[in-house]
Design an enzyme around this catalytic site. Structure first.
Site, PDB file in Angstrom:
ATOM      1  N   ARG A 184      -0.844 -16.692 -71.562  1.00 11.71           N
ATOM      2  CA  ARG A 184       0.557 -17.162 -71.610  1.00 11.71           C
ATOM      3  C   ARG A 184       0.695 -18.683 -71.634  1.00 11.71           C
ATOM      4  O   ARG A 184      -0.269 -19.408 -71.482  1.00 11.71           O
ATOM      5  CB  ARG A 184       1.362 -16.593 -70.452  1.00 11.71           C
ATOM      6  CG  ARG A 184       0.847 -16.896 -69.074  1.00 11.71           C
ATOM      7  CD  ARG A 184       1.774 -16.283 -68.011  1.00 11.71           C
ATOM      8  NE  ARG A 184       1.142 -16.275 -66.714  1.00 11.71           N
ATOM      9  CZ  ARG A 184       0.452 -15.264 -66.212  1.00 11.71           C
ATOM     10  NH1 ARG A 184       0.291 -14.167 -66.915  1.00 11.71           N
ATOM     11  NH2 ARG A 184      -0.094 -15.349 -65.012  1.00 11.71           N
ATOM     12  N   SER A 215       7.100 -19.015 -69.545  1.00 15.93           N
ATOM     13  CA  SER A 215       7.024 -20.452 -69.830  1.00 15.93           C
ATOM     14  C   SER A 215       6.562 -20.779 -71.243  1.00 15.93           C
ATOM     15  O   SER A 215       5.876 -19.990 -71.890  1.00 15.93           O
ATOM     16  CB  SER A 215       6.086 -21.123 -68.830  1.00 15.93           C
ATOM     17  OG  SER A 215       6.757 -21.209 -67.605  1.00 15.93           O
ATOM     18  N   GLN A 242      12.362 -22.212 -65.917  1.00 17.35           N
ATOM     19  CA  GLN A 242      12.307 -20.790 -65.584  1.00 17.35           C
ATOM     20  C   GLN A 242      13.402 -20.512 -64.565  1.00 17.35           C
ATOM     21  O   GLN A 242      13.453 -21.157 -63.510  1.00 17.35           O
ATOM     22  CB  GLN A 242      10.934 -20.449 -64.989  1.00 17.35           C
ATOM     23  CG  GLN A 242       9.810 -20.467 -65.992  1.00 17.35           C
ATOM     24  CD  GLN A 242       9.836 -19.246 -66.889  1.00 17.35           C
ATOM     25  OE1 GLN A 242       9.458 -18.173 -66.481  1.00 17.35           O
ATOM     26  NE2 GLN A 242      10.295 -19.405 -68.119  1.00 17.35           N
ATOM     27  N   ASN A 253      11.635 -21.883 -61.402  1.00 17.81           N
ATOM     28  CA  ASN A 253      10.233 -22.300 -61.298  1.00 17.81           C
ATOM     29  C   ASN A 253       9.869 -23.265 -62.413  1.00 17.81           C
ATOM     30  O   ASN A 253      10.519 -24.326 -62.489  1.00 17.81           O
ATOM     31  CB  ASN A 253       9.249 -21.146 -61.050  1.00 17.81           C
ATOM     32  CG  ASN A 253       9.213 -20.011 -62.036  1.00 17.81           C
ATOM     33  OD1 ASN A 253      10.191 -19.334 -62.235  1.00 17.81           O
ATOM     34  ND2 ASN A 253       8.081 -19.770 -62.641  1.00 17.81           N
ATOM     35  N   ASP A 254       8.918 -22.992 -63.250  1.00 15.25           N
ATOM     36  CA  ASP A 254       8.337 -24.018 -64.132  1.00 15.25           C
ATOM     37  C   ASP A 254       9.341 -24.791 -64.993  1.00 15.25           C
ATOM     38  O   ASP A 254      10.258 -24.192 -65.555  1.00 15.25           O
ATOM     39  CB  ASP A 254       7.371 -23.370 -65.132  1.00 15.25           C
ATOM     40  CG  ASP A 254       6.429 -22.378 -64.502  1.00 15.25           C
ATOM     41  OD1 ASP A 254       6.446 -22.219 -63.280  1.00 15.25           O
ATOM     42  OD2 ASP A 254       5.674 -21.741 -65.254  1.00 15.25           O
TER      43      ASP A 254
HETATM   44  C1  FRU Z   1       3.641 -20.333 -63.573  1.00 10.25           C
HETATM   45  C2  FRU Z   1       4.027 -19.032 -64.243  1.00 10.25           C
HETATM   46  C3  FRU Z   1       3.677 -19.033 -65.712  1.00 10.25           C
HETATM   47  C4  FRU Z   1       4.627 -18.021 -66.272  1.00 10.25           C
HETATM   48  C5  FRU Z   1       5.876 -18.301 -65.461  1.00 10.25           C
HETATM   49  C6  FRU Z   1       6.711 -17.086 -65.170  1.00 10.25           C
HETATM   50  O1  FRU Z   1       4.384 -20.588 -62.430  1.00 10.25           O
HETATM   51  O2  FRU Z   1       3.447 -17.943 -63.579  1.00 10.25           O
HETATM   52  O3  FRU Z   1       2.323 -18.751 -65.987  1.00 10.25           O
HETATM   53  O4  FRU Z   1       4.841 -18.184 -67.646  1.00 10.25           O
HETATM   54  O5  FRU Z   1       5.438 -18.855 -64.243  1.00 10.25           O
HETATM   55  O6  FRU Z   1       7.880 -17.469 -64.503  1.00 10.25           O
END
Ligand code: FRU
Length: 485
Positions: free
Chosen positions: A173, A105, A61, A44-45
């Site tokens: 976060r 993240s 991520q 992800n991110d």
């Molecule tokens: C955004 C998120 C962030 C978090 C991360 C977890 O997509 O939810 O806020 O840090 O992904 O994977």
């Protein structure tokens, strides 16, 4: 290194190795050629984006063990030119009591030949009656430092929920750090107990001891939670980006389940005053979230996003079937012009062009590139009505000030997205194996989508004739990703 880290290293290596062998045998179906993806499993991110001693770094991520998600760690890619990338393995594992349910993240801050990485250590408590909003979750701010961009020192827990304002839920976060004068600032996303999305500003003199300083929110609440905030300046304009959750669709705005965009802002961090302009979405397509920016050594402000979105009602099962999911957007250079951010594909992408094709739009009917990896630019002099078919069953059209992206079966549940575009001057399309990024009017409007074509029929067809101008097509070579560790 503790025993858990040692085992995780081994397990990740084995998983990635198995994936490589599987792809060699069965073929790498839907794998992108212009976008970064997880070597195995889930991505992800984008995290920790930076250029450090000449080398570009894109962390992400990563849950390698399960394409449907799992505990998050930070995977790592590096590049000399933002075109070819080297996979460097996993750099941050969820191996400490304060990040055991995910190295969430965060960002990288470069100073004095060191890379300071700040992230959120996620902990979900067990054995309790928790709602995981107000109770049962820890969001710890953690620092880890690298001197070479390859190896990291020990993790240091900097802040815990008790260090954040008490009217917040446990949801705090995604730290992003920068420096102004002799002060370091950190912005984090948050959800209040009243369900209002906010960003928190912290301050430090030494990058280690941080104090909460102020918080910012839009005039009227925009959603219940802001994720992944970022604050920077381009061309003299301060910009705050964030991903609000819980915003209802309004006409052609906020068509996705969660949003991703920016406010032009005026922040006076010293005096704790600020004002917000209007929130604008970065991308009107289906697959965009958690964007992060960084300034490269040439001073360009570059944005990369997650080409995915949490909790969407369309699916990516087409890649899950091959044990991976999601990708990052291509890096985009940002420009501030006439009260808007323009997003441009990087000039480096031109190096991938081969076999150019050009034609007057009036005479254009079809172009059949050799591969689904291509760039197509339409320069429009006059248009009443434009309709272009791409690949199997994707149609883009413009008429009466409305741009429409329509997906057929290959959208896997993605149907239509709309963007108001009063006048049309140009469209640039980057098509990859399973992704399309569309830049309209010099990057004023962008639409990004994943697409899972069955037969990868290579054909671009102009359906409507009510248009004048020219078209330039380029087949694109793929970027190289080296999986060495
Ligand atoms: C955004 C998120 C962030 C978090 C991360 C977890 O997509 O939810 O806020 O840090 O992904 O994977």
């Amino acid at each position: 290194m503790n025993a858990l880290t040692r085992d995780l290293i081994k397990l990740v290596d084995m998983t990635e190795e198995m994936m490589k062998e599987k792809e060699q045998k069965e073929g790498a179906v839907h794998r992108e050629k212009l976008h970064l993806m997880p070597p195995a499993g889930w991505l992800n991110d984008p995290n920790g984006l930076c250029q450090f001693n000449g080398i570009y770094h894109a962390f992400f991520q990563y849950s390698p063990f399960n394409a449907e998600g799992g505990v998050k760690m930070w995977g790592h890619y590096t590049s000399k030119d933002l075109i070819d990338w080297e996979y460097q393995g996993v750099k941050l594992y969820p191996d400490q009591p304060f990040d055991c349910h995910g190295v969430y993240s965060g960002s990288a801050f470069i100073e004095d030949d060191k890379m300071y990485v700040y992230y959120t250590g996620n902990v979900k408590l067990e054995d309790g009656d928790f709602d995981y909003i107000n109770t049962g979750r820890e969001s710890n701010t953690v620092l880890v430092v690298s001197e070479d961009g390859k190896t990291f020192g020990p993790k240091k827990e900097l802040m815990r929920n008790v260090d954040y304002p008490s009217d917040l839920t446990c949801h705090v976060r995604d730290p992003k750090v920068w420096k102004e004068g002799d002060t370091y600032y950190m912005i984090q996303g948050a959800r209040t107990k009243e369900d209002v999305g906010q960003a928190l500003i912290f301050e430090s003199k030494d990058k280690i001891n941080w104090k909460f300083r102020s918080r910012v929110e839009s005039e009227k609440p925009l959603g219940y939670m802001w994720e992944c905030p970022d604050l920077f300046e381009i061309d003299g304009q301060q910009i705050m980006t964030c991903c609000p959750q819980g915003v209802d669709q309004k006409g052609y705005d906020y068509q996705n389940v969660y949003q991703c965009g920016y406010f032009p802002v005026e922040f006076d961090l010293k005096n704790k005053s600020y004002s917000f302009g209007k929130f604008q979405e970065f991308d009107k397509g289906f697959d965009i979230y958690a964007t992060q920016t960084f300034a490269d050594e040439a001073g360009r402000r570059i944005l990369i996003g997650w080409m995915g979105i949490p909790d969407a009602d369309y699916d990516n099962d087409a890649t899950v079937a091959y044990d991976w999911i999601h990708a990052l957007t291509m890096p985009r250079e940002l420009e501030w012009k006439d009260g808007k951010i323009l997003q441009h594909p990087l000039k480096e992408m031109k190096d991938l062009r081969k076999n150019a094709f050009t034609c007057e739009l009036e005479a254009f009917t079809k172009w059949a590139p050799a591969d689904c990896c291509f760039e197509l630019r339409l320069d429009v002099e006059e248009a009443k009505n434009l309709e272009l078919k791409l690949r199997e069953d994707v149609t883009i059209s413009w008429k009466d000030g409305l741009f429409t992206l329509s997906m057929g079966e290959s959208g896997r549940g993605r149907k239509q997205r709309f963007a108001k575009v009063e006048e049309l001057s140009d469209i640039t399309i980057f098509s990859d194996t399973s992704a399309i990024e569309i830049f309209i009017n010099n990057g004023e409007t962008v639409l990004t989508t994943r697409v899972y074509s069955e037969h990868l029929e290579q054909k671009v067809e102009l359906v409507s004739r009510e248009v004048k101008g020219s078209v330039h097509g380029y087949e694109l070579g793929s970027f190289e990703v080296e999986y060495k560790k």
